[in-house]
Design a protein around this motif. Sequence first.
Motif, short mmCIF file in Angstrom:
data_model
loop_
_atom_site.label_atom_id
_atom_site.label_comp_id
_atom_site.label_asym_id
_atom_site.label_seq_id
_atom_site.Cartn_x
_atom_site.Cartn_y
_atom_site.Cartn_z
N LEU A 2 0.40 -1.60 -0.06
CA LEU A 2 0.05 0.20 0.65
C LEU A 2 0.62 0.93 -0.18
CD1 LEU A 2 -2.55 1.58 0.04
CD2 LEU A 2 -2.58 1.30 2.78
N LYS A 3 0.63 2.20 -0.77
CA LYS A 3 1.26 3.16 -0.87
C LYS A 3 0.42 4.71 -0.38
CE LYS A 3 3.71 2.44 -5.10
NZ LYS A 3 4.41 2.32 -6.73
N CYS A 119 -5.46 2.22 -3.43
CA CYS A 119 -5.22 2.88 -2.63
C CYS A 119 -4.97 4.16 -2.27
CB CYS A 119 -3.70 2.91 -3.80
SG CYS A 119 -3.42 4.04 -4.97
N PHE A 120 -5.11 4.91 -1.19
CA PHE A 120 -4.78 5.73 -1.47
C PHE A 120 -4.24 6.96 -0.21
CE2 PHE A 120 -6.45 3.48 2.84
CZ PHE A 120 -5.22 4.29 3.37
N TYR A 136 -7.57 5.69 -5.49
CA TYR A 136 -7.34 5.76 -6.43
C TYR A 136 -7.61 4.00 -7.17
CZ TYR A 136 -4.80 10.21 -6.63
OH TYR A 136 -4.75 11.59 -5.90
N LEU A 137 -7.61 3.99 -7.79
CA LEU A 137 -8.19 2.45 -8.11
C LEU A 137 -7.03 1.36 -8.40
CD1 LEU A 137 -10.44 0.35 -8.40
CD2 LEU A 137 -10.92 1.29 -10.72
N GLY A 138 -6.74 0.03 -7.60
CA GLY A 138 -5.75 0.07 -7.87
C GLY A 138 -4.35 0.07 -7.26
N ARG A 139 -3.04 0.07 -7.39
CA ARG A 139 -2.04 -0.56 -6.31
C ARG A 139 -1.62 1.29 -5.90
NH1 ARG A 139 0.10 -6.44 -6.50
NH2 ARG A 139 -1.96 -7.47 -6.20
N ASP A 140 -1.74 1.45 -6.96
CA ASP A 140 -0.86 2.99 -6.90
C ASP A 140 -1.50 4.26 -7.62
OD1 ASP A 140 -0.46 2.98 -9.54
OD2 ASP A 140 1.81 2.03 -9.14
N THR A 141 -1.26 5.59 -6.93
CA THR A 141 -2.03 6.86 -7.07
C THR A 141 -1.79 6.52 -9.04
OG1 THR A 141 0.33 8.50 -7.17
CG2 THR A 141 -1.23 8.20 -5.53
N THR A 142 -1.33 5.57 -9.97
CA THR A 142 -1.57 6.16 -11.53
C THR A 142 -2.89 5.26 -11.36
OG1 THR A 142 -0.28 3.99 -11.80
CG2 THR A 142 0.94 5.98 -11.52
#
Length: 937
Positions: A2-3, A119-120, A136-142
């Motif tokens: 998690l980021k 991730c948030f 954000y949808l996914g594992r990072d803010t991208t």
Amino acid sequence: MLKIWRPKIPISDCYENLKSALINRPTSTHYDRCRYHHSLLSLPLLPLTVLSGCAIIVRGQPRGGPPPERQINLSNIRTGALARRAPQSQPDQKDTPDEPFAFQAREFLRKMLIGKEVCFTVEVKTALGREYGMVYLGRDTTGENIAESLVNEGLATVRREGIRGNNPDQARLCDLEDQAKASKKGMWTEGGGTNTVRDLKYIIENPRNFVDSMHQKPVNAVIEHVRDGSVVRALLLPDYYLVTVMLSGVKCPTFKREADGTESPEPFAAEAKFFTESRLLQRDVQIILESCPNQVILGTVLHPNGNITELLLKEGFARCVDWSMAVYTQGAEKLRAGEKSAKERKVRIWKDYVAPTANMDQKDRQFVAKVMQVVNADAVVVKLNSGEYKTIHLSSIRPPRIEGEVHKDKRFRPIYDIPYMFEAREFMRKKIIGKKVNVTVDYIRAATSSSETSTIPAFAERTCATVTIGGINIAEALVSKGFATVIRYRQDDDQRSSHYDELLAAEARAIKNGKGLHSKKEVPIHRVADISGETQKAKQFLPFLQRAGRSEAVVEYVFSGSRLKLYMPKETCLITFLLAGIECPRGSRNMPGGMQVAEPFSDEAMAFTKELVLQREVEVEVESMDKAGNFIGWLHIEGVNLSVALVENALSKVHFTAERSSYYKTLVSGEEASRLRKDKIWANYEEKKVEEVVHVMEEKERTANYRAVYVTEITDTMHFYTQDVETGTQLENLMETMRAEIAAQPPVEGSYAARRGDYCIANFSADGEWYRARVEKVQSPAKVHVFYIDYGNREIVPSTRLAVIPPAFSTRALAAQATEYAFAYIQVPQDEDARADVVDSLVRDIQNTQCLLNVEHSGVTCPHVTLQFADSKDDVGLSLVKEGMVMVDVRKEKHLQKMVGKLPPWRNSKSEMKLNIWRYGDFRDDDADEFGYKLKK
């Protein structure tokens, strides 16, 4: 990993935030410890709950238990508020409805995020602990920005009062909102969105009618709340009914509310709740509403990937409950199988489980045995392959009984006086007595001891099992007929039938159809008179039984090898019956002077009689009675005379009273064979020399009464079998009807188990037709010796070509038509070749032809007769003598000597012509031994 992005804070704070983060990717070791993942739904890294269009709850993967939750509110945007129900404690307040597009925003977010990884970043945390940030949808803010997606669809407004001009993310939100307004998306459409407000229904006036109106068809729904593992709150679509549903057939550990308002969870309650939440909360499901007892809606929740009810049981989070199992529409056996799997693995709530039959070997749990006796209506006595007898009680059923009554009357007979007890016993007796059944032990009920203060009677240890025959559960069949009821157990009592659900379903059907014990009709009354030992009643009844000839009866009890108690169904009475013509070893019994010691082989004789006739349907011939009111006569079962069977098995001796009966010769023959074998009671027998006694027979005249017969078979010993021409038409009609019925309903190949003495039907190898037959010997399943009772021929056939004889074509309908005879006045050649020549001649001359027959005198095994050709009236025996094929048998009886005198002397013209046995010329007496003859002088 998690980021978490939090700008302008020290590195140490970032480390602490990372350490306290809830969401971490699971490792293989973690999955080994936690078995929450399943084929129903593979758990994502971040299961979510969407509270509204701008608030979500995130949870991490479990580590030894349910993880804590964390609520994240989306920064800089606002969505409509969802409807809220007014507190029931405040009746003055009203329910708050949805704001326009509030539900649509929630649904948009739910379908986007539930079950996905996110991730948030946390931007603001208020003094009250509320956290605002970006998701954000996914594992990072991208990944996709959730707030931007909501604004872009016109489902959220931007909080412009807090916008900073130098923040590009906030500026992008404003641009997206302007574009949505221009495109008139979502809440920016004309009309204000009043049609997007739900009409939520919190209360159902008549839940039972509501459930019935669904007709047990799947209804689309969204799970809004999980109270515990087996109780959920669901929103039914498309009518927006908000209902609480309890899962049918199961119950999970719950959260008990204490007096101070706190909740204390039962063991594994939190884990069970998390298990259901992680798979169903806010998922699109289908619900089958199955029943509504006491205003509680029971149902089954179906997800595209599985059934949560079955999964809870398999993972040890729930147990089966009987009261709601019956309404489960997906098959109760699946629930029992899931619970059984969890018990065997001892997982979670079953970690301390001990199986009721854990100490039994597998061979003792399942076995095949022969039913020897039906005890009342809930137990049977079976004979194991080892020869041991064992009492088996049917699991989880209770036979008919009279509630609350204690009968001290000695004349009270439960089998006849308790309503439906007799019907229940008869149903089981006709179904399984004398047959092999499959026994599966379910549990062993420990022995109980009675005391002065306890109302529980004393019982010995009971082996309780499921008994099946041909795939039919006997207990279930009893219950479905209304002849027994199902025992209700405590929820923690696992000592019950392995087919308990089927028993409950069978009882429900019996109640619905009003069968047996559940019938509203008057109960059947059985007025059975017991005249055992009642001398006066027996005397009145004796002439009736004597005139009746063979009467039907059921053997109720066996006192000894030759003393039985019979139930006469037509006469509705009980009698004591003594076997005629034999003297059986006596068993031990109490006498005025003390205990009488049992005679040798008395127990074996009683066991033999029990195995052969106990609780079987038999036929009896009553001849007389003794001073004590006991009837004396002959008992037949499936063509076997019990007196003869005991004598042949060396378990009884022939009594002198048998001399005047028609069974005397058979008894003597059987006793002689047993004596020669020195078997059982004859083991120490030594034959004594006796003087020959010559019986002086009363002089009488020979009678000639010829009748037409049809010769069907000639044996190698020169005996022959005939059919009476008068009854030939009856036999033809019977065979035609029987074969037509067999063709319409062919017997199942291999279903018949042959036993010596049984009457059956056999498929004759020569023409492939079915004939009536009697089993004479069972050498092996592939070699069964049968005798065709209507034609006199014999054959060895495999058991697959045998079947049960239909009752309409038994010997009761038409007696066996083949009768055995021997030739009178002629000697049977002892030389095999000479005898074979005679048999060949007879086969050519009389087999399958009509002749005239006259009985001359009785023989040891069959009557001796003279036979004439139907056309010429020539005597067949005389023709054989003239042909020189046999010699004359000189009779001592005066009335028979006249007939012998008409026959030519043995030294006649044929001896001069040297035909057949005279082909070696005239020979002396000592020469005759070469051909097996002894010449008469």
